[in-house]
Design an enzyme around this catalytic site. Structure first.
Site, short mmCIF file in Angstrom:
data_model
loop_
_atom_site.label_atom_id
_atom_site.label_comp_id
_atom_site.label_asym_id
_atom_site.label_seq_id
_atom_site.Cartn_x
_atom_site.Cartn_y
_atom_site.Cartn_z
NE ARG A 224 -3.83 -1.94 2.66
CZ ARG A 224 -3.60 -2.99 3.44
NH1 ARG A 224 -2.46 -3.08 4.10
NH2 ARG A 224 -4.51 -3.95 3.57
CB ILE A 225 3.54 2.43 2.27
CG1 ILE A 225 2.65 2.44 3.52
CG2 ILE A 225 4.54 3.58 2.31
CD1 ILE A 225 3.40 2.15 4.81
CG ASP B 202 6.19 -6.67 -3.52
OD1 ASP B 202 5.99 -5.73 -2.74
OD2 ASP B 202 5.81 -7.84 -3.28
N PRO C 56 8.53 -4.96 4.28
CG PRO C 56 6.73 -6.38 4.45
CD PRO C 56 7.63 -5.77 3.45
CG ASN D 48 9.63 6.33 5.10
OD1 ASN D 48 9.82 5.66 4.09
ND2 ASN D 48 8.58 7.13 5.21
CB SER D 49 10.54 0.43 5.45
OG SER D 49 9.80 -0.75 5.61
NE ARG D 50 9.01 -2.38 11.12
CZ ARG D 50 8.03 -1.50 11.08
NH1 ARG D 50 8.27 -0.25 10.70
NH2 ARG D 50 6.80 -1.83 11.42
CD GLU E 92 13.80 2.74 15.04
OE1 GLU E 92 14.00 3.02 13.86
OE2 GLU E 92 12.67 2.45 15.50
CG HIS F 9 10.33 4.96 13.85
ND1 HIS F 9 10.78 3.69 14.04
CD2 HIS F 9 9.16 4.84 13.16
CE1 HIS F 9 9.94 2.82 13.49
NE2 HIS F 9 8.94 3.50 12.96
#
Length: 321
Positions: free
Chosen positions: A160-161, A180, A211, A237-239, A268, A287
């Site tokens: 989605r993002i 993907d 992810p 800006n995911s993980r 984090e 974050h």
């Protein structure tokens, strides 16, 4: 029904209401508990039947010490801080908030790219420091200005993002490639699916929207960086663990990677010895891609619905079925 929120401050520092949860039972809210395993976690849970967490870990040991526990609600999409398998074995559903921030995470991703390309924050600070007022020329810039239009962006992870980010980039006349493992029709309408190596080789900008799985951990590493264009820009800006930070640091120092902008890091809150803190041309934010008030209100609403679903006997958004 006793409900305990273990670390509520980042979700609600005081600008939204806990009323949706207060309406469901006896609510206790702690701003912070611990981001590391601690006996305090179980002590604060006590005899509560439902706990609500964000980043406080809920381990096997903690669950075992809380015999009244019936459900765990996560104030986020990610749930890696929970021992989901052990909770499942104990008949305890773990529920997350699957969708709440698609628009603002995409907005933030593109904003990071814009900051790298235009250095707005830096030049604003220099003007406020008096540099423009004392400058001999009518304008100045400390960094090259980069035009986004006509460039190629590669998005790793077109959920989605990723799809939403692709739409924004296409509106800016950017060609969008995507990699993907599970192509979708929505993805095909917004980007051109390619293999990872082709994406790495052709992209001027690389966005991480995937992810964190074993297959994606460290996907930005020295070997893959070597396949990229010289002067590539990387946005994450995911993980944080998607990037091998030492490898990115070395690529930034050498100039292979022109710049990076990250909203997430490997541990984090960030550690003082994180190598990216001393890297050239690396923007780091704490974050906050997700943290608009509107998004946090959606998190609160869905979390309350998740808790109510347990009370009603039909848990929803369960991630450990």
């Amino acid at each position: 029904m006793k409900i305990v929120v273990l670390d509520g401050y980042t979700e609600n520092p005081g600008d939204i209401s806990w009323a949706p949860l207060e309406a469901l039972g006896e609510l206790t809210v702690y701003d912070r508990t611990s981001y590391e395993e601690s006996p305090l976690i179980a002590e604060r849970i006590g005899d509560a039947e439902i706990i609500v967490v964000n980043k406080t870990p809920v381990s096997r040991e903690t669950i075992a010490r809380c015999p009244n526990l019936k459900a765990i609600a996560v104030l986020a999409t990610g749930y890696n801080v929970i021992d989901c398998e052990y909770a499942k074995n104990r008949g305890i559903p773990v529920m997350n908030v699957p969708v709440y921030g698609t628009d603002n995470v995409s907005q933030f991703a593109v904003s990071l790219l814009m900051e790298v390309c235009s250095h707005i924050g830096h030049h604003d600070a220099s003007v406020h420091a008096g540099e423009w007022a004392s400058n001999a020329d009518w304008c100045y810039w400390h960094y090259p200005m980069i035009e986004v239009s006509g460039k190629t962006a590669g998005i790793i992870g077109l959920g989605r993002i990723g799809v939403n980010t692709a739409k924004i980039l296409r509106a800016m006349n950017v060609r969008v490639l995507a990699y993907d493992a599970y192509p979708s029709e929505a993805g095909r309408q917004t980007a051109e699916y390619v293999e990872l190596d082709e994406l790495l080789e052709q992209s001027d900008f690389i966005f991480l929207h995937c992810p964190l799985f074993s297959s994606t951990q460290g996907i930005i590493n020295k070997d893959n960086i070597a396949k990229m264009k010289d002067g590539v820009i990387i946005i994450n800006n995911s993980r944080g663990p998607l990037i091998v930070e030492q490898d990115l640091y070395e690529a930034l120092e050498s100039g292979k990677v022109a710049a990076a902008a990250v909203d997430v890091v490997s541990t984090e809150p960030i550690k003082e010895d994180n190598v990216l803190l001393k890297a050239k041309n690396c923007i780091i934010t704490p974050h906050i891609s997700w943290a608009t008030k509107e998004a946090r209100e959606r998190i609160m609403k869905t979390t309350a619905e998740n808790v109510k679903s347990v009370i009603d006997g039909c848990p929803q958004n369960v991630v450990n079925q």
